[in-house]
Write a protein that holds these residues in place. Structure first.
Motif, PDB file in Angstrom:
ATOM      1  N   ASN A 276       0.854  -1.193   0.000  1.00  0.00           N
ATOM      2  CA  ASN A 276       0.000   0.000   0.000  1.00  0.00           C
ATOM      3  C   ASN A 276       0.886   1.237   0.000  1.00  0.00           C
ATOM      4  O   ASN A 276       1.744   1.405   0.868  1.00  0.00           O
ATOM      5  CB  ASN A 276      -0.913  -0.009   1.235  1.00  0.00           C
ATOM      6  N   LEU A 277       0.701   2.109  -0.997  1.00  0.00           N
ATOM      7  CA  LEU A 277       1.563   3.283  -1.168  1.00  0.00           C
ATOM      8  C   LEU A 277       0.724   4.530  -1.398  1.00  0.00           C
ATOM      9  O   LEU A 277      -0.397   4.467  -1.908  1.00  0.00           O
ATOM     10  CB  LEU A 277       2.493   3.082  -2.378  1.00  0.00           C
ATOM     11  N   LYS A 278       1.256   5.666  -1.052  1.00  0.00           N
ATOM     12  CA  LYS A 278       0.606   6.942  -1.336  1.00  0.00           C
ATOM     13  C   LYS A 278       0.815   7.266  -2.808  1.00  0.00           C
ATOM     14  O   LYS A 278       1.927   7.170  -3.316  1.00  0.00           O
ATOM     15  CB  LYS A 278       1.192   8.054  -0.459  1.00  0.00           C
ATOM     16  N   SER A 279      -0.257   7.647  -3.476  1.00  0.00           N
ATOM     17  CA  SER A 279      -0.150   7.957  -4.899  1.00  0.00           C
ATOM     18  C   SER A 279      -0.112   9.471  -5.109  1.00  0.00           C
ATOM     19  O   SER A 279      -0.294  10.246  -4.175  1.00  0.00           O
ATOM     20  CB  SER A 279      -1.339   7.365  -5.677  1.00  0.00           C
ATOM     21  N   ASN A 280       0.092   9.846  -6.355  1.00  0.00           N
ATOM     22  CA  ASN A 280       0.083  11.270  -6.720  1.00  0.00           C
ATOM     23  C   ASN A 280      -1.229  11.659  -7.385  1.00  0.00           C
ATOM     24  O   ASN A 280      -1.252  12.423  -8.349  1.00  0.00           O
ATOM     25  CB  ASN A 280       1.257  11.576  -7.661  1.00  0.00           C
ATOM     26  N   TYR A 471      -5.718   9.561  -3.242  1.00  0.00           N
ATOM     27  CA  TYR A 471      -5.755   8.129  -3.513  1.00  0.00           C
ATOM     28  C   TYR A 471      -4.490   7.439  -3.016  1.00  0.00           C
ATOM     29  O   TYR A 471      -3.428   8.071  -2.890  1.00  0.00           O
ATOM     30  CB  TYR A 471      -5.890   7.873  -5.006  1.00  0.00           C
ATOM     31  N   ASN A 472      -4.599   6.159  -2.777  1.00  0.00           N
ATOM     32  CA  ASN A 472      -3.443   5.304  -2.539  1.00  0.00           C
ATOM     33  C   ASN A 472      -3.274   4.371  -3.727  1.00  0.00           C
ATOM     34  O   ASN A 472      -4.236   4.079  -4.440  1.00  0.00           O
ATOM     35  CB  ASN A 472      -3.623   4.474  -1.264  1.00  0.00           C
ATOM     36  N   ASP A 473      -2.054   3.911  -3.935  1.00  0.00           N
ATOM     37  CA  ASP A 473      -1.795   2.854  -4.914  1.00  0.00           C
ATOM     38  C   ASP A 473      -1.641   1.545  -4.165  1.00  0.00           C
ATOM     39  O   ASP A 473      -1.024   1.498  -3.094  1.00  0.00           O
ATOM     40  CB  ASP A 473      -0.517   3.137  -5.707  1.00  0.00           C
TER      41      ASP A 473
END
Length: 499
Positions: A276-280, A471-473
């Motif tokens: 789980n990652l923070k998206s742009n 959003y998250n990726d």
């Protein structure tokens, strides 16, 4: 009879003798143990104009090409083909020192001249909106328009171990924009327009080369000159939708699936098969500037209701999204004073005439459909207002100016303002003509940030365009895959991936 017996015995002896030469070892499985299989929706045929490509198609570029600088998963700028950059003359000149241990896939060293000639190519071959930083180089725009000589009139020069860029005007985001995929070093950019026919003739600057390319699959092979311990091969396979990709993932046919269905996130996370990652990317609420149904206080109250609904929506979608809490960009959430002031202002109550019906629009797609249906249900349960929605195509949303049938719109965009699909471009249709024209004048990332900052308080205080979520990726990943991450531009970082 005796002759027949002798013949049969001879045949048996010969067969036994020949069997001894047959390899009876177990056959190797088709999926090599050091091969990563990665799912995307479609295999491209044209990779010339990189800036307009979907992130997953850009991954082919980031695997096979390297940039002067790159953006890591923490949004920090890291050297790649360059080892350092010196900024001179109050930000107008950038001197990149080029590494001496970088090679093309054919074994030849990458030189400063190679890099300079690549920038010459994309200056004419890449779409204009994707190279705003490069067009701020002295003489670059005139050269693109067919005037002057690149060597004599454009402010990109090279030496024995460096490449120098001279800008027309200061751009604090110049180096950061050079981290985007369109600035990754490629040979013969023009022939990438028909990559399926030309991939064998190309040489590559990245960690991988294109070994094979079919209608439904691209095979990437690790470059021999790369000393890094990474997977030997990457197979990029096309799947028709995330559900199909996930079905194959579950039986071991895929190692990586980007943004699997939301319904699967909690389970994948509990099984240790999710990153789980923070998206742009962000989502915003834009009120119709031509609508007089909701005055300032009404917009404030509706925004409060939408935010409350999103808070409840986020409880079941925490891996998919993060509340913006009054911030237009993720990093702004650290500005506690600004956020507190906005929180106080947004909670102020006042008299307003509640409309019986509110009309919200959004770009068509399954995720927006789910969200709109949730909002309709939430308003029905928690308010006396009937919320209706329409999903419209991207072209309709981009030409929403002077349309008066809706009250508010959900808009989405990249948080990187130089991106063609940035929130900067998405909000233009919801502003007055003077503000819109002023924003259009900004081309570079730095100019756009300055322009946005100049209107941010007006956007928020007058309830024009307001932040909702970031959003998250999410990446569904085989447990055998190691060191997988997305870079700051949302592309896979192929420099460390292992299996």
């Amino acid at each position: 009879m005796k002759k027949i017996i002798i013949t049969l015995v001879s045949l048996v002896v010969i067969v036994i003798f020949l069997i001894g030469f047959i390899d009876v070892s177990n056959p190797k499985p088709e999926n090599d143990n050091n091969e990563v299989i990665y799912s995307i929706s479609i295999i491209p045929t044209d990779l010339k104009a990189v800036g307009n490509l979907d992130k997953r198609l850009q991954d082919i570029i980031t695997a096979t090409s390297r940039g002067l600088v790159e953006l890591d998963e923490n949004n920090e700028i890291k050297p790649s083909l360059s080892e350092s950059v010196e900024v001179r003359d109050d930000g107008l000149e950038y001197d990149f020192k080029i590494r001496n241990d970088i090679y093309w896939s054919d074994g030849n060293q990458i030189t400063p001249k190679d890099i300079t000639m690549f920038f010459r190519e994309i200056l004419t071959e890449e779409n204009e909106e994707n190279i705003s930083a490069l067009l701020n180089v002295y003489g670059a725009k005139r050269f693109r328009e067919g005037e002057g000589s690149f060597t004599e009139d454009v402010g990109i020069t090279y030496g024995e171990d460096n490449v120098v860029f001279r800008l027309n005007s200061k751009d604090d985001k110049f180096v950061e924009e050079l981290t985007t995929p369109q600035y990754r070093l490629r040979k013969n950019v023009l022939v990438w327009e028909n990559i399926r026919n030309n991939y064998k003739e190309l040489i590559y600057s990245g960690y991988y080369s294109i070994e094979d390319m079919k209608m439904s699959q691209v095979t990437l092979k690790k470059n021999d000159k790369i000393g890094t311990d990474i997977a030997e091969r990457i197979k990029i396979v096309s799947d028709e939708g995330e559900e199909v990709a996930m079905a194959s993932f579950e039986i071991g046919g895929r190692d990586i699936v980007i943004n699997p269905p939301k319904s699967q996130l909690s389970r994948l996370n509990s099984e240790g098969r999710l990153i789980n990652l923070k998206s742009n990317r962000g989502m915003y609420l834009a009120f119709n500037p031509n609508d007089d149904k909701l005055l300032s206080q009404g917009r404030r109250e509706v925004y409060k209701l939408i935010n409350k609904a999103m808070e409840e929506y986020q409880l079941n979608n925490s891996m998919y999204m993060e509340l913006a809490e009054g911030s237009y960009f993720r990093q702004d959430k650290e500005d506690l004073a600004k956020l507190q002031a906005r929180k106080v202002m947004s909670t102020e109550s006042g008299e307003w005439i509640k409309p019986k019906v509110l009309h919200i629009i959004a770009e068509e797609g399954s995720e927006n459909k789910e969200l709109c249906e949730y909002l309709v249900s939430w308003f029905e349960k928690n308010t006396e207002i009937i919320l209706i929605y329409d999903l419209i195509n991207k072209n309709e949303l981009e030409s929403i100016d002077n349309v008066n049938y809706y009250d508010m719109a959900i808009i989405q965009g990249s948080l990187l303002l130089s991106d063609e699909n940035s929130i900067y471009n998405s909000l233009l249709g919801f502003l007055d003509d003077n503000t819109k024209e002023s924003l259009k004048e900004a081309k570079t990332e730095g100019e756009r940030i300055d322009k946005f900052l100049s209107i941010e308080e007006d956007l928020y205080n007058n309830y024009k365009v307001l932040p909702l979520i970031f959003y998250n990726d999410n990446i569904a990943i085989n447990k055998k895959i190691r060191n997988l991450s997305l870079d700051g531009n949302g592309n896979i970082n192929f420099s460390r991936i292992q299996k």
